[in-house]
Motif scaffolding. Structure first.
Motif, PDB file in Angstrom:
ATOM      1  N   LEU A 123     -61.899   0.159  -3.669  1.00  0.00           N
ATOM      2  CA  LEU A 123     -60.866   0.981  -4.540  1.00  0.00           C
ATOM      3  C   LEU A 123     -60.680   1.741  -4.663  1.00  0.00           C
ATOM      4  O   LEU A 123     -59.954   2.728  -4.557  1.00  0.00           O
ATOM      5  CB  LEU A 123     -61.698   0.485  -5.812  1.00  0.00           C
ATOM      6  CG  LEU A 123     -60.898   0.384  -7.269  1.00  0.00           C
ATOM      7  CD1 LEU A 123     -59.797  -0.714  -6.984  1.00  0.00           C
ATOM      8  CD2 LEU A 123     -61.540   0.611  -8.442  1.00  0.00           C
ATOM      9  N   LEU A 124     -62.309   2.630  -4.118  1.00  0.00           N
ATOM     10  CA  LEU A 124     -62.078   4.047  -3.780  1.00  0.00           C
ATOM     11  C   LEU A 124     -61.089   4.498  -2.880  1.00  0.00           C
ATOM     12  O   LEU A 124     -59.718   5.408  -3.129  1.00  0.00           O
ATOM     13  CB  LEU A 124     -63.459   4.234  -3.699  1.00  0.00           C
ATOM     14  CG  LEU A 124     -64.313   4.762  -4.604  1.00  0.00           C
ATOM     15  CD1 LEU A 124     -65.403   5.111  -4.955  1.00  0.00           C
ATOM     16  CD2 LEU A 124     -62.991   6.209  -5.923  1.00  0.00           C
ATOM     17  N   PRO A 125     -61.099   4.033  -1.676  1.00  0.00           N
ATOM     18  CA  PRO A 125     -60.540   4.095  -0.351  1.00  0.00           C
ATOM     19  C   PRO A 125     -58.718   4.419  -0.654  1.00  0.00           C
ATOM     20  O   PRO A 125     -57.872   4.496  -0.868  1.00  0.00           O
ATOM     21  CB  PRO A 125     -60.949   3.438   0.568  1.00  0.00           C
ATOM     22  CG  PRO A 125     -61.800   2.852   0.535  1.00  0.00           C
ATOM     23  CD  PRO A 125     -62.171   2.886  -1.136  1.00  0.00           C
ATOM     24  N   LEU A 126     -58.832   3.542  -1.984  1.00  0.00           N
ATOM     25  CA  LEU A 126     -57.033   3.193  -2.209  1.00  0.00           C
ATOM     26  C   LEU A 126     -56.950   3.975  -3.390  1.00  0.00           C
ATOM     27  O   LEU A 126     -55.439   4.944  -2.894  1.00  0.00           O
ATOM     28  CB  LEU A 126     -56.667   1.534  -2.898  1.00  0.00           C
ATOM     29  CG  LEU A 126     -56.836   0.182  -1.622  1.00  0.00           C
ATOM     30  CD1 LEU A 126     -57.038  -0.779  -2.444  1.00  0.00           C
ATOM     31  CD2 LEU A 126     -55.961   0.295  -0.419  1.00  0.00           C
ATOM     32  N   LEU A 182     -53.642  -4.353   2.013  1.00  0.00           N
ATOM     33  CA  LEU A 182     -54.395  -4.976   3.046  1.00  0.00           C
ATOM     34  C   LEU A 182     -54.213  -3.130   4.630  1.00  0.00           C
ATOM     35  O   LEU A 182     -55.619  -2.726   4.682  1.00  0.00           O
ATOM     36  CB  LEU A 182     -53.781  -5.554   3.336  1.00  0.00           C
ATOM     37  CG  LEU A 182     -54.793  -6.900   4.195  1.00  0.00           C
ATOM     38  CD1 LEU A 182     -56.450  -6.822   3.812  1.00  0.00           C
ATOM     39  CD2 LEU A 182     -54.853  -8.394   4.805  1.00  0.00           C
ATOM     40  N   LEU A 183     -52.965  -3.144   4.119  1.00  0.00           N
ATOM     41  CA  LEU A 183     -53.222  -2.176   5.729  1.00  0.00           C
ATOM     42  C   LEU A 183     -53.007  -0.696   5.325  1.00  0.00           C
ATOM     43  O   LEU A 183     -53.853  -0.173   6.101  1.00  0.00           O
ATOM     44  CB  LEU A 183     -51.143  -1.997   5.986  1.00  0.00           C
ATOM     45  CG  LEU A 183     -50.455  -2.932   6.612  1.00  0.00           C
ATOM     46  CD1 LEU A 183     -49.303  -2.717   6.191  1.00  0.00           C
ATOM     47  CD2 LEU A 183     -51.249  -3.052   7.356  1.00  0.00           C
ATOM     48  N   PRO A 184     -53.199  -0.090   4.156  1.00  0.00           N
ATOM     49  CA  PRO A 184     -54.179   1.401   4.322  1.00  0.00           C
ATOM     50  C   PRO A 184     -55.361   1.307   4.211  1.00  0.00           C
ATOM     51  O   PRO A 184     -56.024   1.762   4.845  1.00  0.00           O
ATOM     52  CB  PRO A 184     -53.847   1.264   2.382  1.00  0.00           C
ATOM     53  CG  PRO A 184     -52.369   0.311   2.322  1.00  0.00           C
ATOM     54  CD  PRO A 184     -53.113  -0.710   2.687  1.00  0.00           C
ATOM     55  N   LEU A 185     -55.941  -0.806   4.080  1.00  0.00           N
ATOM     56  CA  LEU A 185     -57.417  -0.807   4.206  1.00  0.00           C
ATOM     57  C   LEU A 185     -57.715  -0.208   5.314  1.00  0.00           C
ATOM     58  O   LEU A 185     -58.891   0.313   6.169  1.00  0.00           O
ATOM     59  CB  LEU A 185     -58.139  -1.632   3.316  1.00  0.00           C
ATOM     60  CG  LEU A 185     -58.075  -1.037   0.988  1.00  0.00           C
ATOM     61  CD1 LEU A 185     -58.525  -2.405   0.974  1.00  0.00           C
ATOM     62  CD2 LEU A 185     -59.513   0.124   1.521  1.00  0.00           C
ATOM     63  N   ALA A 186     -57.187  -1.135   6.435  1.00  0.00           N
ATOM     64  CA  ALA A 186     -57.055  -1.933   7.313  1.00  0.00           C
ATOM     65  C   ALA A 186     -56.531  -0.768   8.354  1.00  0.00           C
ATOM     66  O   ALA A 186     -57.669  -0.459   9.137  1.00  0.00           O
ATOM     67  CB  ALA A 186     -56.479  -3.308   7.761  1.00  0.00           C
ATOM     68  N   THR A 187     -55.440  -0.057   8.270  1.00  0.00           N
ATOM     69  CA  THR A 187     -55.133   0.941   9.189  1.00  0.00           C
ATOM     70  C   THR A 187     -55.571   2.200   9.309  1.00  0.00           C
ATOM     71  O   THR A 187     -54.721   3.422   9.531  1.00  0.00           O
ATOM     72  CB  THR A 187     -53.420   0.716   9.689  1.00  0.00           C
ATOM     73  OG1 THR A 187     -53.073   1.007   8.862  1.00  0.00           O
ATOM     74  CG2 THR A 187     -54.081  -1.094  10.416  1.00  0.00           C
ATOM     75  N   GLY A 188     -55.483   2.192   7.590  1.00  0.00           N
ATOM     76  CA  GLY A 188     -55.773   3.988   7.197  1.00  0.00           C
ATOM     77  C   GLY A 188     -54.361   4.657   6.877  1.00  0.00           C
ATOM     78  O   GLY A 188     -54.372   3.691   5.346  1.00  0.00           O
ATOM     79  N   GLY A 189     -53.085   5.214   7.051  1.00  0.00           N
ATOM     80  CA  GLY A 189     -52.992   6.126   6.713  1.00  0.00           C
ATOM     81  C   GLY A 189     -51.527   4.983   7.349  1.00  0.00           C
ATOM     82  O   GLY A 189     -51.087   3.378   6.997  1.00  0.00           O
ATOM     83  N   ARG A 190     -49.995   5.691   7.758  1.00  0.00           N
ATOM     84  CA  ARG A 190     -48.900   4.492   7.417  1.00  0.00           C
ATOM     85  C   ARG A 190     -48.954   4.423   9.432  1.00  0.00           C
ATOM     86  O   ARG A 190     -48.131   3.878   9.960  1.00  0.00           O
ATOM     87  CB  ARG A 190     -47.979   5.509   7.392  1.00  0.00           C
ATOM     88  CG  ARG A 190     -47.817   6.941   7.730  1.00  0.00           C
ATOM     89  CD  ARG A 190     -48.049   7.346   6.219  1.00  0.00           C
ATOM     90  NE  ARG A 190     -48.692   6.848   5.222  1.00  0.00           N
ATOM     91  CZ  ARG A 190     -48.536   5.982   4.182  1.00  0.00           C
ATOM     92  NH1 ARG A 190     -47.508   6.326   3.865  1.00  0.00           N
ATOM     93  NH2 ARG A 190     -49.905   5.924   3.529  1.00  0.00           N
ATOM     94  N   ARG A 191     -50.025   4.816  10.089  1.00  0.00           N
ATOM     95  CA  ARG A 191     -49.551   4.616  11.452  1.00  0.00           C
ATOM     96  C   ARG A 191     -48.872   3.111  12.029  1.00  0.00           C
ATOM     97  O   ARG A 191     -47.941   3.249  11.640  1.00  0.00           O
ATOM     98  CB  ARG A 191     -50.318   4.377  12.199  1.00  0.00           C
ATOM     99  CG  ARG A 191     -51.354   3.967  12.798  1.00  0.00           C
ATOM    100  CD  ARG A 191     -53.084   4.812  12.932  1.00  0.00           C
ATOM    101  NE  ARG A 191     -53.285   5.605  11.727  1.00  0.00           N
ATOM    102  CZ  ARG A 191     -54.531   6.111  11.818  1.00  0.00           C
ATOM    103  NH1 ARG A 191     -55.150   6.308  12.466  1.00  0.00           N
ATOM    104  NH2 ARG A 191     -54.557   6.849  10.153  1.00  0.00           N
ATOM    105  N   SER A 192     -49.300   1.822  11.973  1.00  0.00           N
ATOM    106  CA  SER A 192     -49.100   0.938  12.122  1.00  0.00           C
ATOM    107  C   SER A 192     -48.898   1.104  13.704  1.00  0.00           C
ATOM    108  O   SER A 192     -49.133   2.383  14.314  1.00  0.00           O
ATOM    109  CB  SER A 192     -48.276   0.071  11.129  1.00  0.00           C
ATOM    110  OG  SER A 192     -47.068   0.186  11.952  1.00  0.00           O
ATOM    111  N   SER A 193     -48.016   0.508  14.757  1.00  0.00           N
ATOM    112  CA  SER A 193     -47.858   1.067  15.846  1.00  0.00           C
ATOM    113  C   SER A 193     -46.206   1.308  15.561  1.00  0.00           C
ATOM    114  O   SER A 193     -46.174   1.983  16.608  1.00  0.00           O
ATOM    115  CB  SER A 193     -47.188  -0.710  16.999  1.00  0.00           C
ATOM    116  OG  SER A 193     -46.731  -1.634  16.696  1.00  0.00           O
ATOM    117  N   ALA A 194     -45.602   1.057  14.752  1.00  0.00           N
ATOM    118  CA  ALA A 194     -44.403   1.099  14.609  1.00  0.00           C
ATOM    119  C   ALA A 194     -44.660   2.827  14.554  1.00  0.00           C
ATOM    120  O   ALA A 194     -45.040   3.349  14.118  1.00  0.00           O
ATOM    121  CB  ALA A 194     -43.820   0.374  13.598  1.00  0.00           C
ATOM    122  N   SER A 195     -43.359   3.226  14.686  1.00  0.00           N
ATOM    123  CA  SER A 195     -43.019   4.401  14.566  1.00  0.00           C
ATOM    124  C   SER A 195     -43.630   5.821  14.570  1.00  0.00           C
ATOM    125  O   SER A 195     -43.700   6.298  13.536  1.00  0.00           O
ATOM    126  CB  SER A 195     -41.521   5.722  13.462  1.00  0.00           C
ATOM    127  OG  SER A 195     -42.160   4.546  12.440  1.00  0.00           O
TER     128      SER A 195
END
Lengths: 205, 205, 205, 205
Positions: free
Chosen positions: D192-195, C192-205
């Motif tokens: 699937l592809l994005p992940l 879910l997070l990778p798809l929703a927010t792209g990489g690792r950002r989230s708000s944290a750090s």
DNA sequence: TGCTAAGCGAGACGGTACGTCGCGTCTTCGG
DNA sequence: CCGAAGACGCGACGTACCGTCTCGCTTAGCA
């Protein structure tokens, strides 16, 4: 046996005659142990060490197998096997001694009875193989007595000859009471003889 | 009926008594049309407009249903229904006129007979519901005759009372012959009366 | 509850509202112990000390009862129950902590699934009561994250909101694997997070 | 097939292998027309021109028959059947074109799902025959892509391979929405592809 | 002596009745 | 009119048995 057929061709392996006896014995045993309804053709075949096809090659249905299984058990008694004791009473007594183990027949008849009204040819076989021989036996003894002059003139021999089978069948199949000696004596001494010979004369002059 | 139980509790919906009669009638009709073996419980239920569960809630098996179907069909004849004609011969004649349509019973009995030796409680019910009433009927007429002084002293009433049922059952179930008037007359005039009253006396003449 | 009906008339004795809860609890217990197919309405009624009519007066079928039994078990979680942790990841974590005992739902869904294609109105209820609330929950968290600017622009929120229910349902119903913490973490952190927010950002750090 | 057993004995008439196919086809047709609950074993047997005993000799229950009926329907697609298009996206597209009529499977799965938690060996068969092949298919395509260097390093292939089956099952069984092309495209292009490949590279680079 | 048709044990086949059980409705009672 | 209890119509389930058919093998009798 019901199965002579005696086909004129004899190609291929002939039937193994020993299977007949094994199957009939198995059928009689299953019948005695489990009764007609619960006896199964598979069970008979298995007990005989035979395949179902071997059974059905010889008998067309469960009913016919049972008839034979049962008929061949008492095939033995012919009218001439009953010794001429000189009196109807003595002859009937001798007959009872001969058919001491005829009882299995009635067990079989029990299962067939429900099919008879809808299977005329089955009824014919039952009549011919089970009923008539027994009636004929009594009838022969009655005629022998008639020749001795024991019978009341004009008595209906056919009617009387049917009485013992009817009474025995009813007692075994419907009442469920045993075929003990007292009953058999009553059949002859208190039913058959009075009707056939009138009073008490019997062998006495 | 075999199923009163007369349970003292009365929780829940009570059984619909009208279903009993519908099912029994359907059973009797199916039995008459198709015979015991070919009659099916589904067929009975369908003809009665009932579900199979409703049938099995009341009767535990096909055999028990058939007993009741058949027993309740001839419940009617009690000894006192037979008019006292003044002679044993007349009474028996009157009895025959009453049971003109008793034949369905024997059709049912045919199917049950094979089960009796292996189901003692079934045998008990058959005895109580089918056999005993008929024997008792004849027995009652014989005792009535005895009170009139018609019977030979010391005659075995039980033995004689069993003769007509035995002869009728045998004729219908085994011989397959019809219950015509000639046969019924022979049963009384040439078997029962001679044994019971000796010669021809009866009270008449 | 599915059963407002709220008829404006109030003749006779009013419904005993306590029976609803007893029946629902009984339904949930039977469902958990025996599974949908083996759970019976009679069993539920008996366990609840109720009659079948009382059950059917409230729910039209087994399926609808099961839906309610199961839906009222997790009725509690509304979007606003999930604390705003400041990041999507934190919110999802908080959600998982809340629905620790949601599993019974899927057991029920298992039995309903076979009926859905043939019972559109049932499918509608399942959708409305079981599916949509769960999807909406995730969707609300996603929208909250969007307002925070966490989401990739143009992401398909509906598609993403359906992912956790789909993955959970599949794991429980088809794979039969447990809903352990590792799996739940994988659903959020690796799907879910990778798809929703792209990489690792989230708000944290 | 679930029923090879490959018994070393060969007594008696061997099973007619053509019946298997007829019964399975009948089962699949009944399943598709009527759904799991409304499909009956008698109906399947009748449509196959078989007796119920022949069906039950091969499959112990309705559930097991349905598994096989459904499993043998899509046995066809092996990983090597999917042409290597040079990119993961192309491979997945090719896969979708192959399994255009796989839908019947899910109809069957619907009926089985309620039994799985209580029948572990049934669950094992479902897993082995229905679930694993489909997961393995996607997994094989992912590994092929990995060998091409398309995948993000360290991506969880097992997790990703389970996503399409989960999403498809959920959509068909729970949402009841159709498996249209738009949805299938979304599964690959937006999940699937994005992940798997991170951004948008796919075959382009 | 080798061929061939029919026998054999075993058991699968189509069909059908059995008796059980669950669903959803209906019907009694007492409250 | 509600509520417990349970009978009702319906129909599927899985088992068992009947009588037939088919397998691979064995066993005569004819060549």
């Amino acid at each position: 046996m019901t199965t002579p057929v005696s086909a004129p061709r004899r190609l291929g392996r002939p039937r193994d005659a020993t299977r007949d006896a094994d199957i009939l014995r198995a059928a009689r045993d299953e019948l005695a142990e489990r009764g007609y309804e619960r006896m199964t053709m598979s069970g008979v075949a298995a007990r005989a060490g035979a395949g179902k096809a071997t059974v059905y090659r010889r008998w067309a249905s469960k009913a016919e197998l049972v008839i034979d299984a049962v008929a061949c058990g008492s095939r033995g008694i012919a009218p001439e096997d009953v010794p001429d004791t000189g009196s109807l009473r003595g002859d009937l007594r001798a007959l009872h001694d001969l058919k001491h183990r005829d009882e299995g027949i009635w067990q079989a008849l029990a299962g067939l009875v429900s099919e008879l009204p809808h299977a005329p040819e089955l009824a014919a076989v039952v009549d011919e193989r089970l009923v008539r021989p027994r009636v004929a036996l009594v009838r022969a003894l009655l005629e022998r007595a008639d020749r001795r002059g024991e019978l009341i003139p004009g008595v209906d021999v056919d009617l009387l000859a049917g009485l013992p089978p009817a009474m025995i069948a009813y007692r075994l199949l419907v009442s469920g009471e045993p075929l003990d000696d007292e009953f058999l004596r009553a059949v002859t001494d208190r039913v058959l003889l009075p009707l056939a010979t009138g009073g008490r004369r019997s062998s006495a002059s």
